[in-house]
Design a protein around this motif. Sequence first.
Motif, mmCIF file in Angstrom:
data_model
loop_
_atom_site.group_PDB
_atom_site.id
_atom_site.type_symbol
_atom_site.label_atom_id
_atom_site.label_comp_id
_atom_site.label_asym_id
_atom_site.label_seq_id
_atom_site.Cartn_x
_atom_site.Cartn_y
_atom_site.Cartn_z
ATOM 1 N N SER A 191 -0.729 8.241 -4.398
ATOM 2 C CA SER A 191 -1.079 7.303 -5.472
ATOM 3 C C SER A 191 -1.654 6.048 -4.839
ATOM 4 C CB SER A 191 0.144 6.948 -6.327
ATOM 5 O OG SER A 191 1.015 6.062 -5.630
ATOM 6 N N ILE A 192 -2.366 5.284 -5.666
ATOM 7 C CA ILE A 192 -3.004 4.063 -5.178
ATOM 8 C C ILE A 192 -3.262 3.161 -6.371
ATOM 9 C CG2 ILE A 192 -5.382 4.921 -5.408
ATOM 10 C CD1 ILE A 192 -5.980 3.591 -2.661
ATOM 11 N N ARG A 193 -3.336 1.869 -6.118
ATOM 12 C CA ARG A 193 -3.654 0.933 -7.202
ATOM 13 C C ARG A 193 -4.984 1.308 -7.850
ATOM 14 N NH1 ARG A 193 -4.367 -4.288 -4.629
ATOM 15 N NH2 ARG A 193 -4.051 -3.274 -2.622
ATOM 16 N N SER A 194 -5.067 1.082 -9.125
ATOM 17 C CA SER A 194 -6.244 1.535 -9.869
ATOM 18 C C SER A 194 -7.478 0.663 -9.640
ATOM 19 C CB SER A 194 -5.926 1.584 -11.365
ATOM 20 O OG SER A 194 -5.516 0.313 -11.830
ATOM 21 N N ASP B 232 0.803 -1.223 0.000
ATOM 22 C CA ASP B 232 0.000 0.000 0.000
ATOM 23 C C ASP B 232 0.842 1.282 0.000
ATOM 24 O OD1 ASP B 232 -2.195 -1.679 0.087
ATOM 25 O OD2 ASP B 232 -2.337 -1.613 2.269
ATOM 26 N N THR B 233 2.114 1.135 -0.312
ATOM 27 C CA THR B 233 2.996 2.298 -0.450
ATOM 28 C C THR B 233 2.569 3.137 -1.650
ATOM 29 O OG1 THR B 233 4.805 0.906 0.387
ATOM 30 C CG2 THR B 233 5.427 2.979 -0.696
ATOM 31 N N ASP B 234 2.766 4.451 -1.549
ATOM 32 C CA ASP B 234 2.587 5.331 -2.714
ATOM 33 C C ASP B 234 3.882 5.273 -3.520
ATOM 34 O OD1 ASP B 234 0.280 5.914 -1.309
ATOM 35 O OD2 ASP B 234 0.481 8.083 -1.512
ATOM 36 N N TRP B 235 4.035 4.209 -4.280
ATOM 37 C CA TRP B 235 5.313 3.869 -4.905
ATOM 38 C C TRP B 235 5.813 4.966 -5.842
ATOM 39 C CZ3 TRP B 235 7.859 0.121 -2.716
ATOM 40 C CH2 TRP B 235 7.157 -0.921 -2.074
ATOM 41 N N HIS B 236 7.074 5.380 -5.582
ATOM 42 C CA HIS B 236 7.836 6.275 -6.474
ATOM 43 C C HIS B 236 7.235 7.669 -6.636
ATOM 44 C CE1 HIS B 236 10.092 2.686 -7.513
ATOM 45 N NE2 HIS B 236 8.976 2.093 -7.896
ATOM 46 N N ILE B 237 6.330 8.044 -5.750
ATOM 47 C CA ILE B 237 5.711 9.361 -5.908
ATOM 48 C C ILE B 237 6.727 10.484 -5.732
ATOM 49 C CG2 ILE B 237 4.165 10.945 -4.678
ATOM 50 C CD1 ILE B 237 2.727 9.437 -6.760
ATOM 51 N N HIS B 238 7.674 10.328 -4.813
ATOM 52 C CA HIS B 238 8.708 11.357 -4.646
ATOM 53 C C HIS B 238 9.540 11.506 -5.915
ATOM 54 C CE1 HIS B 238 10.385 7.480 -3.541
ATOM 55 N NE2 HIS B 238 11.600 7.956 -3.674
ATOM 56 N N ARG B 239 9.777 10.409 -6.598
ATOM 57 C CA ARG B 239 10.522 10.446 -7.861
ATOM 58 C C ARG B 239 9.690 11.098 -8.959
ATOM 59 N NH1 ARG B 239 12.913 4.943 -10.728
ATOM 60 N NH2 ARG B 239 13.821 5.925 -12.594
#
Length: 264
Positions: free
Chosen positions: A146-149, A41-48
Motif C-alpha cells: 500500500s502507499i499514500r494516494s 512510508d510504511t505499508d500501514w496495517h496491510i497484514h491486518r
Amino acid sequence: MNPVDVTRGDGPVILGLPHTGTFLPDDILTRLNPRGQLLADTDWHIHRLYEGLLPGATTVRARFHRYVIDANRGPDDASLYPGQNTTGLVPLTDFDGEPIWTETPGPEEIAGRKTRFHAPYHAALAAEIERVRAKHGVAILYDCHSIRSEIPFLFEGRLPDFNIGTNMGASCDPRIEAAACDVVKATGRSWVVNGRFKGGWTTRHYGQPARGVHAIQMELAQSTHLATEAPPFDYDEGKAGALRESLRGILGRLAALAPVLAAE
C-alpha cells in the motif's frame, strides 16, 4: 530478533508482506532524523487487512522497516523504474524526496544489512515458494503493498485504488492478471494494470510462469483502508471491511486457478 515471520499454509497461494514491519535496531533508529522516525512510508496495517482472507494461504512477512533495508528491491540496488523518482535498497529519502538520515549509511553498513535482513527474508520466501510448488505443481505469489494516494514526488495526481503489477504480463499467467482485474472492475473503484507500479523486485524476480511460479503485486491506495494518510495512520474498520471482501474475492479466484495451471 528473527527478521521474518512465516506462517505456513497448505494452499497454493503465498502472501508476501515486505513493507509492513516497523522494527528498527536502536543503532539505526537513533540515526534517523525526526522526519525519518515518523516511518511514514510504511505499508500501514496491510497484514491486518489481509489476515484470514484465504484459508490455507502461506504468509511471509518482514518484521523490519523498509528504512533498514527494502525487501522489495534487488540486492544490486538497480532501479526498478529508470528515469523516474523512486527509493533504493536502503532509502536515503522518504517518498516526498526529503532526507531521513542524520548520518547516511555507507557501503559496508548496507552490506551488513543485506546479510542480517534482506537475505533471510528472501531465503524464507524462496523456500516457501519451492515448498508450495512441490505440493501443488504451481505457486502463486501475491505481493501485498500500500502507499499514500497522493505523492507528487513519485507520481502525478491521485493514485487509483487498485494498482495491479505483473511486470507487463511477464510475471504470471494472463489468467491470473485477468482474474484480479475482473474482481476490481466489479467494485466500481478506480484501478489500473501495470501503471505507475508494475511490480517490484519480488514480483519480477520470482515470477517465472514457465517454472510454475506466478507472481502478482497489488499496490493499494491507503485511502481505501486508513482513516488518515498522515500520522497516526489509523486503520478504518468501515473502509477496510468493504475492501477486504474485494481482496477475498481476488485471492479466492487465484487459489481456484492453481489446479487448472498445474494440470497444463
